[in-house]
Design an enzyme around this catalytic site. Structure first.
Site, PDB file in Angstrom:
ATOM      1  N   TYR B 109       2.493  -5.024  -4.415  1.00  0.00           N
ATOM      2  CA  TYR B 109       1.733  -3.978  -3.729  1.00  0.00           C
ATOM      3  C   TYR B 109       1.269  -4.531  -2.391  1.00  0.00           C
ATOM      4  O   TYR B 109       0.807  -5.670  -2.301  1.00  0.00           O
ATOM      5  CB  TYR B 109       0.514  -3.574  -4.564  1.00  0.00           C
ATOM      6  CG  TYR B 109      -0.403  -2.592  -3.885  1.00  0.00           C
ATOM      7  CD1 TYR B 109      -0.264  -1.222  -4.086  1.00  0.00           C
ATOM      8  CD2 TYR B 109      -1.415  -3.024  -3.024  1.00  0.00           C
ATOM      9  CE1 TYR B 109      -1.097  -0.309  -3.449  1.00  0.00           C
ATOM     10  CE2 TYR B 109      -2.252  -2.125  -2.379  1.00  0.00           C
ATOM     11  CZ  TYR B 109      -2.090  -0.769  -2.604  1.00  0.00           C
ATOM     12  OH  TYR B 109      -2.916   0.125  -1.965  1.00  0.00           O
ATOM     13  N   GLU B 197       0.606   2.264   3.018  1.00  0.00           N
ATOM     14  CA  GLU B 197       0.650   1.703   1.663  1.00  0.00           C
ATOM     15  C   GLU B 197       2.093   1.587   1.183  1.00  0.00           C
ATOM     16  O   GLU B 197       2.837   2.568   1.216  1.00  0.00           O
ATOM     17  CB  GLU B 197      -0.134   2.603   0.699  1.00  0.00           C
ATOM     18  CG  GLU B 197      -0.258   2.033  -0.700  1.00  0.00           C
ATOM     19  CD  GLU B 197      -0.980   2.992  -1.643  1.00  0.00           C
ATOM     20  OE1 GLU B 197      -0.544   4.160  -1.756  1.00  0.00           O
ATOM     21  OE2 GLU B 197      -1.972   2.571  -2.259  1.00  0.00           O
TER      22      GLU B 197
END
Lengths: 292, 390
Positions: B109, B197
């Site tokens: 991530y 993101e």
């Protein structure tokens, strides 16, 4: 006393457009010393009786100004803030709404070494009742007294001030710190100023959803404030993920909820008004001696 | 402002961030063609809507032939997707992104956002790719790595190394992470993003880094200097009334109650919703008419509020600072005359020119319930809405 500004404050206006002129006149009518305006290229002229200067530095040199109110449009607002700091202004109040976060993040970081205090942006300004009005607040609803008011919102500040005034409780200074993600003066700064001000005996703090400024303020109250603080947090019923008018008023990733803020404030001994109509009465309960 | 995944990947590619090959399709035939053109043994057909959680909701399908890509696209296109991030009515899928499949060895991530407390940019990374990052942060906070980037200093390489080694990447992986994060950060700054993101950021079997999904949000206040980004706005993805409000410069958020609200100032508008709840009612909307509210704007605001069929009463709550109550009152009268307001109206005017405003309303002959305080305004509006429902 009071905080930030008083009858000796010498104010200039950066951005003499329609809004700037209108509020310069209202501030002057209220008794504020509005000593000049800044409009690049128009130096030497006069706008509605206000002498105009090309640069803030020039205005400071010729008028002895120590405060500035900024009405410059968003693309040039960060530049205006930095110009004020560079010119030796002590207090800059930026009214402008809609400044990009990146611009403000850079400006705020650049101000770290500056002596200047910045209020806002996206704020209604500051009023010290019967002494000085900087910004756009309807000063006629204020009255001099012992309560400091600090808020992230404009009109909700007026609501709180109005409730206090109707209860016969005046204010030392009323300050709107602004609804943007990056602001010059936060709750903690304002609380510290009120704590140090001998004329302030209690503080009303009005927060709203988004960010964690209220939680940080709660910690500060617990460890640093001797004066009673009462609060209200707007947006208890705001849906997550939606920007509620202010650029900074958004519950994102489960953070910034009103309920968390209220819990933090209450845990720090702050009396939190249950409804926005009870801000004044909550103060009376917390500091009954002020209502006499 | 949000954009679609396929648009985000276009931007990532332009800033040198590795993403899988892919093509947009709006029909099953186009999806088949796209899969053929990609020529990989595995392709992924992904619904393009502004919401996360698409996979679990059936909006992402992994297939092994162009014919199956066509079939998957025909299943996904036109479906209404319900995920935790979609509005209650779901989101209609109008386009799919057909992407080359990747050999995934590991899922990470990575995100860049603005940390309001630190007033710096934060780069957040985790070994727990493909998960909801809020859950990871809540349950295993030690698996979240964060570095802060000072706005006037910018990204430094040691910060990326810190993340890379922290994530347990190989020396080669850390070396590859440098241009990857550099590209993301450059994009973030150059386009005034509010969040970038990458979840998941995959490490392929070959050891390459790839942005398998990409979500980018932008600072609305900076769109004026990015016409290219403003063009990416997909009006189909926005709430119809919020869009209409946006066009006339009103801040509006639709809610599910029955009391329409018109207020000046965001704080007071939020507080008005709180007041209505406190009095036992439910608001139909948030509406900040702003500092420039005048007769015309009030009329527009009424029009917008009345579009909502659930509205059974309207509360106007104005505390005039810049806004003049007399102009608001004229707007209310004009709106009532032009629009024929079909529901009870409670109006509270305070502050600048409030007396004059109240007089205008009283003399208009309209059936308007005046309120003096915020408490009274809330109570009267809630009572009026209940009366309307009976």
């Amino acid at each position: 006393m009071a905080i930030l500004c008083d009858k000796d404050t010498r104010l200039i206006v950066q951005g003499m457009g329609r809004m700037g002129r209108f509020h310069a006149n209202l501030s002057r009518e209220y008794g504020t010393q509005v000593v000049g305006g800044v409009a690049p290229g128009k130096g030497g002229s006069e706008i509605e009786g206000t002498p105009i200067f090309d640069t803030v530095a020039d205005a400071v040199k010729k008028t002895g100004a120590d405060a500035s109110v900024i009405f410059v449009p968003p693309p040039a607002a960060a530049d205006a803030i930095l110009e004020a700091a560079n010119a030796g202004i002590r207090l800059a109040v930026c009214i402008t709404e809609g400044i990009p976060v990146l611009d403000m993040a850079r400006a705020k970081s650049a101000l770290a070494d500056s002596e200047m205090r910045l209020i806002g942006p996206n704020c209604p300004g500051v009023v010290t009742p019967e002494q000085c009005r900087i910004g756009i607040m309807p000063a006629q609803i204020t009255r001099p007294g012992p309560v400091g008011v600090v808020s992230r919102s404009g009109t909700l500040t007026y609501e709180a001030v109005d409730q206090l005034s109707r209860l016969g409780i005046g204010q030392s200074s009323c300050l709107g710190i602004g609804g943007d993600p990056v602001i010059g003066t936060n709750f903690i700064d304002a609380l510290a100023l009120f704590e140090a001000d001998p004329d302030t005996r209690a503080v009303v703090m009005i927060g709203e959803i988004g960010g964690s400024a209220e939680e940080e303020a709660a910690e500060f109250v617990q460890s640093n404030m001797t004066k009673p603080v009462v609060a209200f947090v707007a947006g208890q019923n705001a849906p997550a993920g939606k920007r509620m008018g202010h650029a900074g008023a958004i519950i994102a990733g489960g953070k910034g909820r009103a309920s968390d803020k209220i819990a933090a404030l209450e845990a720090a001994g702050v009396a939190v008004a249950e409804s926005p109509a009870m801000i004044g009465r909550t103060l009376v309960v917390a500091a009954p001696e002020l209502a006499a | 402002m949000n954009i679609h995944e396929y648009q985000a990947k276009g931007l990532l590619r332009a800033f040198g961030v590795a993403v899988p090959e892919g093509q947009l399709a709006t029909t099953p035939e186009e999806a088949e063609q796209a899969a053929k053109a990609l020529g990989t043994s595995v392709v992924v057909v992904k619904a393009q809507v502004h919401a996360g959680g698409r996979g679990k909701a059936g909006g992402v399908k992994v297939v092994k032939s162009p014919a199956d890509a066509k079939k998957a696209a025909s299943d996904i296109l036109g479906m209404t997707l319900h995920t935790p991030q979609t509005p209650p009515e779901g989101k209609l899928v109008r386009k799919v992104y057909v992407e080359a499949g990747s050999d995934i060895a590991d899922e990470l991530y990575l995100a860049i956002l603005f940390d309001r407390s630190a007033e710096e940019f934060a780069i957040v990374a985790s070994t727990e790719g493909g998960m909801e990052i809020e859950e990871v942060a809540a349950e295993t906070p030690e698996k979240i790595l964060t570095v802060h980037v000072e706005p006037n200093v910018g990204l430094q390489e040691y910060q990326v190394r810190k993340l890379g080694f922290g994530l347990g990447l190989s020396n080669d992986g850390v070396r590859k992470l440098l241009p990857f994060v550099r590209g993301l950060f450059d994009l973030y700054i150059a386009k005034d993003c509010s969040q970038v993101e990458i979840n998941p950021l995959v490490v392929t079997e070959q050891g390459e880094l790839l942005a398998l999904d990409g979500k980018i949000n932008f600072d609305d206040n900076a769109l004026y200097r990015h016409p290219d980004i403003a063009e990416l706005r997909d009006r189909d993805e926005e709430d119809e009334r919020e869009r209409a409000a946006n066009e006339i410069d009103l801040a509006y958020v639709g809610l599910d109650g029955n009391i329409g609200c018109m207020v000046n100032g965001a704080g007071l508008a939020m507080a008005t919703l709180d007041m209505i709840h406190y009095c036992g009612g439910t608001p139909a909307n948030f509406l900040d008419a702003g500092g420039g509210a005048d007769t015309e704007k009030v009329k527009q605001a009424f029009k917008l509020i009345l579009c909502d069929e659930n509205v059974e009463a309207i509360l106007v709550n104005i505390f005039g600072g810049i806004v003049r109550c007399d102009l608001i009152a004229e707007g209310v009268v004009a709106a009532a005359a032009d629009l024929g307001i079909r529901v009870p109206l409670v109006v509270r005017l305070q502050g600048t020119m409030a007396e004059e405003g109240r007089k205008i309303l009283a003399e208009s002959g309209l059936d308007i319930t005046p309120a003096e305080t915020l408490q009274e305004a809330g109570e009267l509006a809630v009572a009026a809405a209940k009366g309307g429902a009976a």
